[in-house]
Design a protein around this motif. Structure first.
Motif, PDB file in Angstrom:
ATOM      1  N   TYR A 107       0.747  -1.192   0.125  1.00 13.51           N
ATOM      2  CA  TYR A 107       0.054  -0.205   0.065  1.00 13.51           C
ATOM      3  C   TYR A 107       0.756   1.257  -0.155  1.00 13.51           C
ATOM      4  O   TYR A 107       0.591   2.258  -0.544  1.00 13.51           O
ATOM      5  CB  TYR A 107      -0.946   0.028   1.248  1.00 13.51           C
ATOM      6  CG  TYR A 107      -2.173  -1.028   1.080  1.00 13.51           C
ATOM      7  CD1 TYR A 107      -2.906  -0.947  -0.051  1.00 13.51           C
ATOM      8  CD2 TYR A 107      -2.536  -1.529   2.089  1.00 13.51           C
ATOM      9  CE1 TYR A 107      -4.104  -1.784  -0.106  1.00 13.51           C
ATOM     10  CE2 TYR A 107      -3.715  -2.596   1.924  1.00 13.51           C
ATOM     11  CZ  TYR A 107      -4.513  -2.431   0.875  1.00 13.51           C
ATOM     12  OH  TYR A 107      -5.485  -3.340   0.630  1.00 13.51           O
ATOM     13  N   ARG A 108       1.953   1.173   0.812  1.00 10.02           N
ATOM     14  CA  ARG A 108       2.835   2.433   0.908  1.00 10.02           C
ATOM     15  C   ARG A 108       3.616   2.763  -0.502  1.00 10.02           C
ATOM     16  O   ARG A 108       3.777   3.849  -0.818  1.00 10.02           O
ATOM     17  CB  ARG A 108       4.085   2.037   1.918  1.00 10.02           C
ATOM     18  CG  ARG A 108       3.581   2.136   3.203  1.00 10.02           C
ATOM     19  CD  ARG A 108       4.654   2.300   4.378  1.00 10.02           C
ATOM     20  NE  ARG A 108       4.165   2.215   5.630  1.00 10.02           N
ATOM     21  CZ  ARG A 108       3.620   3.316   6.140  1.00 10.02           C
ATOM     22  NH1 ARG A 108       3.826   4.706   5.601  1.00 10.02           N
ATOM     23  NH2 ARG A 108       3.185   3.543   7.486  1.00 10.02           N
ATOM     24  N   ALA A 109       3.644   1.546  -1.164  1.00  3.44           N
ATOM     25  CA  ALA A 109       4.227   1.776  -2.650  1.00  3.44           C
ATOM     26  C   ALA A 109       3.395   2.057  -3.766  1.00  3.44           C
ATOM     27  O   ALA A 109       3.704   2.419  -4.637  1.00  3.44           O
ATOM     28  CB  ALA A 109       5.052   0.477  -3.176  1.00  3.44           C
ATOM     29  N   ARG A 110       2.155   2.188  -3.464  1.00  2.00           N
ATOM     30  CA  ARG A 110       1.119   2.535  -4.347  1.00  2.00           C
ATOM     31  C   ARG A 110       1.042   3.765  -4.848  1.00  2.00           C
ATOM     32  O   ARG A 110       1.308   4.716  -4.039  1.00  2.00           O
ATOM     33  CB  ARG A 110      -0.058   2.302  -3.783  1.00  2.00           C
ATOM     34  CG  ARG A 110      -1.408   2.136  -4.635  1.00  2.00           C
ATOM     35  CD  ARG A 110      -2.835   1.744  -4.113  1.00  2.00           C
ATOM     36  NE  ARG A 110      -3.813   1.605  -4.799  1.00  2.00           N
ATOM     37  CZ  ARG A 110      -5.067   1.258  -4.550  1.00  2.00           C
ATOM     38  NH1 ARG A 110      -5.148   0.401  -3.416  1.00  2.00           N
ATOM     39  NH2 ARG A 110      -6.224   1.446  -5.120  1.00  2.00           N
ATOM     40  N   GLU A 111       1.027   4.024  -6.148  1.00  4.11           N
ATOM     41  CA  GLU A 111       1.140   5.360  -6.563  1.00  4.11           C
ATOM     42  C   GLU A 111      -0.006   6.376  -6.923  1.00  4.11           C
ATOM     43  O   GLU A 111       0.165   7.560  -6.940  1.00  4.11           O
ATOM     44  CB  GLU A 111       2.150   5.258  -7.937  1.00  4.11           C
ATOM     45  CG  GLU A 111       3.376   4.916  -7.949  1.00  4.11           C
ATOM     46  CD  GLU A 111       4.195   4.839  -9.106  1.00  4.11           C
ATOM     47  OE1 GLU A 111       3.426   5.033 -10.132  1.00  4.11           O
ATOM     48  OE2 GLU A 111       5.396   4.352  -9.171  1.00  4.11           O
ATOM     49  N   SER A 112      -1.064   5.642  -6.933  1.00  5.31           N
ATOM     50  CA  SER A 112      -2.492   6.366  -7.114  1.00  5.31           C
ATOM     51  C   SER A 112      -3.402   5.929  -6.326  1.00  5.31           C
ATOM     52  O   SER A 112      -3.589   4.550  -6.081  1.00  5.31           O
ATOM     53  CB  SER A 112      -2.628   6.550  -8.769  1.00  5.31           C
ATOM     54  OG  SER A 112      -3.127   5.210  -9.351  1.00  5.31           O
ATOM     55  N   TRP A 113      -4.351   6.620  -5.953  1.00  2.00           N
ATOM     56  CA  TRP A 113      -5.407   6.078  -5.179  1.00  2.00           C
ATOM     57  C   TRP A 113      -6.770   6.909  -5.868  1.00  2.00           C
ATOM     58  O   TRP A 113      -6.824   7.850  -6.433  1.00  2.00           O
ATOM     59  CB  TRP A 113      -5.549   6.360  -3.717  1.00  2.00           C
ATOM     60  CG  TRP A 113      -4.290   6.106  -3.125  1.00  2.00           C
ATOM     61  CD1 TRP A 113      -3.208   6.531  -3.049  1.00  2.00           C
ATOM     62  CD2 TRP A 113      -4.142   4.750  -2.290  1.00  2.00           C
ATOM     63  NE1 TRP A 113      -2.361   5.614  -2.234  1.00  2.00           N
ATOM     64  CE2 TRP A 113      -2.970   4.587  -2.053  1.00  2.00           C
ATOM     65  CE3 TRP A 113      -5.301   4.151  -1.731  1.00  2.00           C
ATOM     66  CZ2 TRP A 113      -2.723   3.736  -1.112  1.00  2.00           C
ATOM     67  CZ3 TRP A 113      -5.033   2.717  -0.978  1.00  2.00           C
ATOM     68  CH2 TRP A 113      -3.702   2.830  -0.567  1.00  2.00           C
ATOM     69  N   SER A 114      -8.108   6.209  -5.617  1.00  2.00           N
ATOM     70  CA  SER A 114      -9.244   6.931  -6.134  1.00  2.00           C
ATOM     71  C   SER A 114      -9.569   8.043  -5.385  1.00  2.00           C
ATOM     72  O   SER A 114     -10.267   8.927  -5.947  1.00  2.00           O
ATOM     73  CB  SER A 114     -10.357   5.799  -6.101  1.00  2.00           C
ATOM     74  OG  SER A 114     -10.794   5.584  -4.676  1.00  2.00           O
ATOM     75  N   GLN A 115      -9.461   8.115  -4.176  1.00  2.00           N
ATOM     76  CA  GLN A 115      -9.555   9.284  -3.395  1.00  2.00           C
ATOM     77  C   GLN A 115      -7.953  10.103  -2.839  1.00  2.00           C
ATOM     78  O   GLN A 115      -7.544   8.980  -2.124  1.00  2.00           O
ATOM     79  CB  GLN A 115     -10.372   9.033  -2.115  1.00  2.00           C
ATOM     80  CG  GLN A 115     -11.690   8.659  -2.697  1.00  2.00           C
ATOM     81  CD  GLN A 115     -12.852   8.210  -1.366  1.00  2.00           C
ATOM     82  OE1 GLN A 115     -12.287   7.638  -0.637  1.00  2.00           O
ATOM     83  NE2 GLN A 115     -13.808   8.928  -1.174  1.00  2.00           N
ATOM     84  N   GLU A 116      -7.761  11.142  -3.008  1.00  4.78           N
ATOM     85  CA  GLU A 116      -6.530  11.585  -2.606  1.00  4.78           C
ATOM     86  C   GLU A 116      -6.818  12.267  -1.256  1.00  4.78           C
ATOM     87  O   GLU A 116      -7.620  12.711  -0.699  1.00  4.78           O
ATOM     88  CB  GLU A 116      -6.182  12.670  -3.443  1.00  4.78           C
ATOM     89  CG  GLU A 116      -5.426  12.390  -4.992  1.00  4.78           C
ATOM     90  CD  GLU A 116      -4.613  11.248  -4.725  1.00  4.78           C
ATOM     91  OE1 GLU A 116      -3.630  11.190  -3.881  1.00  4.78           O
ATOM     92  OE2 GLU A 116      -4.745  10.197  -5.366  1.00  4.78           O
ATOM     93  N   VAL A 117      -5.612  12.091  -0.367  1.00  2.00           N
ATOM     94  CA  VAL A 117      -5.633  12.479   1.069  1.00  2.00           C
ATOM     95  C   VAL A 117      -4.663  13.582   1.304  1.00  2.00           C
ATOM     96  O   VAL A 117      -3.531  13.749   1.083  1.00  2.00           O
ATOM     97  CB  VAL A 117      -5.254  11.420   1.856  1.00  2.00           C
ATOM     98  CG1 VAL A 117      -5.193  11.824   3.558  1.00  2.00           C
ATOM     99  CG2 VAL A 117      -6.143  10.256   1.934  1.00  2.00           C
ATOM    100  N   PRO A 118      -5.370  15.065   1.547  1.00  2.00           N
ATOM    101  CA  PRO A 118      -4.100  16.062   1.664  1.00  2.00           C
ATOM    102  C   PRO A 118      -3.391  15.761   2.809  1.00  2.00           C
ATOM    103  O   PRO A 118      -3.689  15.241   4.087  1.00  2.00           O
ATOM    104  CB  PRO A 118      -5.377  17.056   2.144  1.00  2.00           C
ATOM    105  CG  PRO A 118      -6.634  16.785   1.762  1.00  2.00           C
ATOM    106  CD  PRO A 118      -6.601  15.300   1.789  1.00  2.00           C
TER     107      PRO A 118
END
Length: 400
Positions: A107-118
């Motif tokens: 998960y830490r290595a994941r580059e994109s998510w459907s929802q970004e977290v500020p």
């Protein structure tokens, strides 16, 4: 049957699977609900509550009438279990925290998510937990934005992302609300580490899944903790599981899959014997949550219809399979009306049903479930096939 034989009949495989899942033989009542969780290694959570929530139905199916306080204490004492993504959103024994380091790293290595977290929201969540102690999403700033149920607030998105990454952990619930905490505070020191390599994590998870199922194909092993097929292929031969042939099980199609199944050596040491549990199963029970495996072992096709439009449902909203004598004999869609348990649809199938052996089992399971949830009456609204309505009603009358 010995480990040296490396060949099982389909019936032996079925009984091994039942024993591994705690549904054949005498349960360890001293270990209680915590023992069930350790044996299964993963208990799926779900919001649907009919007779009870699924995580309560699992120990009930194995131990009998387990009180809700005992279940809640065993799961959410803060000491013995944590919530994480395994087969789905699951409760896991605390000792499995190190085994999911591979997933946290992924998960830490994941580059994109459907929802970004500020970043500021993420920092604020961790700072609040550090300063104020364990908190719910509401206490962290609100779980929703005020819209539809999936319209999460910024703080809720942030804390759920932190849960996936391992920066927070859930070891308690308040009501049905997750209580988030810092893992360095909540996870016992002996388990709080990510020292295992990905390969070591996967090898131990495959071994655990094999022990929980007794005998399994590589696809079964992958499904238990939702691993990728390639991940299982890479470690299964070093997992301690032994290759076996199961009569009637199809040969695997995957590249590198040379054996039809793998078995836990302890499961092969002695033939499964003892009392079969007669009970209703949650559709999310780990005995039946993998539909292809359920069809292969029991010849039973089951689908959860909770999300199927009402006119298209065949068996009902939350139809629960009936287990008796080590077989799946049918299913029932239950509901409660005051102190009456209502079997909206009791459906039987297979040769044992036609031989008249399923109605007594269904009646026993319904009466026991009714007593467990505080009902003293059972009413059947519909029965398939219709000719078994009379025998089922008669059996219920004799038991109530």
């Amino acid at each position: 049957m010995t480990a040296a034989s490396l060949s099982l009949s389909a019936d032996e495989a079925r009984r091994i699977a039942l024993r591994a899942q705690g549904l054949l033989g005498s349960p360890d009542r001293r270990a209680g609900v915590r023992g069930v969780l350790r044996q299964l290694g993963s208990v799926q959570l779900d919001t649907i509550s009919v007779l009870a929530r699924s995580h309560e139905l699992l120990p009930y199916a194995r131990l009998g009438a387990v009180g809700r306080p005992a279940v809640e204490s065993a799961y959410w004492s803060g000491e013995t279990a944590f919530e994480y993504w395994s087969h789905a959103a699951c409760l896991l024994p605390m000792e499995e925290w190190p085994l999911f380091a591979f997933r946290r790293r992924a998960y830490r290595a994941r580059e994109s998510w459907s929802q970004e977290v500020p970043p500021a929201a993420y920092r604020q969540v961790l700072e609040s937990l550090r300063a104020r102690g364990p908190l719910t999403a509401t206490e962290l700033g609100g779980a929703k934005n005020g819209g539809l149920w999936w319209d999460w607030s910024e703080s809720k998105i942030a804390v759920e992302r932190a849960l996936m990454l391992g920066d927070v952990v859930v070891t308690r619930r308040r009501g049905w609300k997750r209580v988030y905490d810092l893992p360095e505070r909540a996870v016992p020191e002996v388990f709080y580490h990510d020292r295992l390599t990905d390969e070591e994590c996967l090898r131990q998870l495959v071994a655990q899944a094999g022990a929980a199922m007794g005998v399994a194909t590589q696809a079964d092993l992958a499904d238990y903790h939702r691993l990728r097929a390639a991940e299982v292929d890479a470690v299964v031969e070093e997992s301690g599981l032994v290759p076996v042939e199961v009569a009637g099980w199809p040969a695997p199609a995957g590249r590198g899959s040379r054996h039809r199944a793998w078995a836990d050596p302890a499961a092969l040491a002695a033939a499964p014997r003892g009392r079969h549990r007669t009970t209703l199963l949650s559709p999310f029970d780990s005995l039946v949550w993998d539909r292809p495996r359920t069809e292969r072992i029991f010849g039973f096709v089951h689908r959860l219809e909770a999300y199927v439009p009402r006119p298209k449902r065949i068996y009902g909203y939350f139809a629960m399979p009936l287990l008796a004598g080590g077989r799946l004999l049918g299913r029932v869609d239950p509901a409660r009306e005051g102190r009456t348990l209502v079997a909206r649809h009791a459906a039987f199938e297979g040769p044992l049903a036609q031989a008249g052996k399923a109605a007594p089992a269904m009646a026993q399971a319904l009466v026991e479930a009714a007593a467990w949830v505080g009902c003293d009456q059972v009413r059947v609204e519909r029965c398939t096939p219709a000719e078994l309505a009379g025998p089922l009603t008669a059996e219920l009358a004799a038991l109530t």
